[in-house]
Design a protein around this motif. Structure first.
Motif, PDB file in Angstrom:
ATOM      1  N   SER A 143      34.986  44.034  36.155  1.00 33.98           N
ATOM      2  CA  SER A 143      36.098  43.534  35.365  1.00 33.98           C
ATOM      3  C   SER A 143      35.639  43.317  33.924  1.00 33.98           C
ATOM      4  CB  SER A 143      36.644  42.244  35.955  1.00 33.98           C
ATOM      5  OG  SER A 143      35.696  41.218  35.839  1.00 33.98           O
ATOM      6  N   LEU A 144      36.602  43.272  33.033  1.00 35.36           N
ATOM      7  CA  LEU A 144      36.304  43.125  31.609  1.00 35.36           C
ATOM      8  C   LEU A 144      36.167  41.666  31.219  1.00 35.36           C
ATOM      9  CD1 LEU A 144      38.841  45.710  30.161  1.00 35.36           C
ATOM     10  CD2 LEU A 144      36.389  46.022  30.493  1.00 35.36           C
ATOM     11  N   GLU A 145      35.303  41.433  30.255  1.00 33.55           N
ATOM     12  CA  GLU A 145      35.151  40.102  29.672  1.00 33.55           C
ATOM     13  C   GLU A 145      36.295  39.866  28.685  1.00 33.55           C
ATOM     14  OE1 GLU A 145      32.570  37.876  30.306  1.00 33.55           O
ATOM     15  OE2 GLU A 145      31.908  39.266  31.879  1.00 33.55           O
ATOM     16  N   GLU A 146      36.422  38.625  28.218  1.00 32.84           N
ATOM     17  CA  GLU A 146      37.414  38.316  27.196  1.00 32.84           C
ATOM     18  C   GLU A 146      37.128  39.145  25.951  1.00 32.84           C
ATOM     19  OE1 GLU A 146      39.080  34.505  24.652  1.00 32.84           O
ATOM     20  OE2 GLU A 146      37.708  34.177  26.313  1.00 32.84           O
TER      21      GLU A 146
END
Length: 78
Positions: free
Chosen positions: A1-4
């Protein structure tokens, strides 16, 4: 998943780019470099402009609206 504040390149291409003054261009491509990504923006007034994907330049990215707001640091379009 992607970070902020991380985005898939495919989600950025074609996104409308705005400065504090108004419409600037469209994200044409993303160049991946060692330090940070660079957004290649096609601007009618300035041609192809390279915008570093850093907090000083990228003020907001709205994936739902397909809109990016940027701040042009001195020297980016001169």
């Amino acid at each position: 998943s992607l970070e902020e504040n991380e985005y898939y390149i495919a989600d950025l291409i074609g996104m409308e780019v705005f400065t504090e003054e108004g419409h600037f261009g469209i994200v044409k491509d993303v160049m991946e470099t060692g330090a940070n990504d660079v957004y290649i923006v096609d601007s009618k007034e300035h041609g192809e402009v390279l915008i570093p994907a850093i907090h000083d330049c990228i003020l907001d990215v709205d994936l739902d609206e397909q809109k990016m707001t940027i701040h042009l640091l001195p020297g980016l379009i001169d």
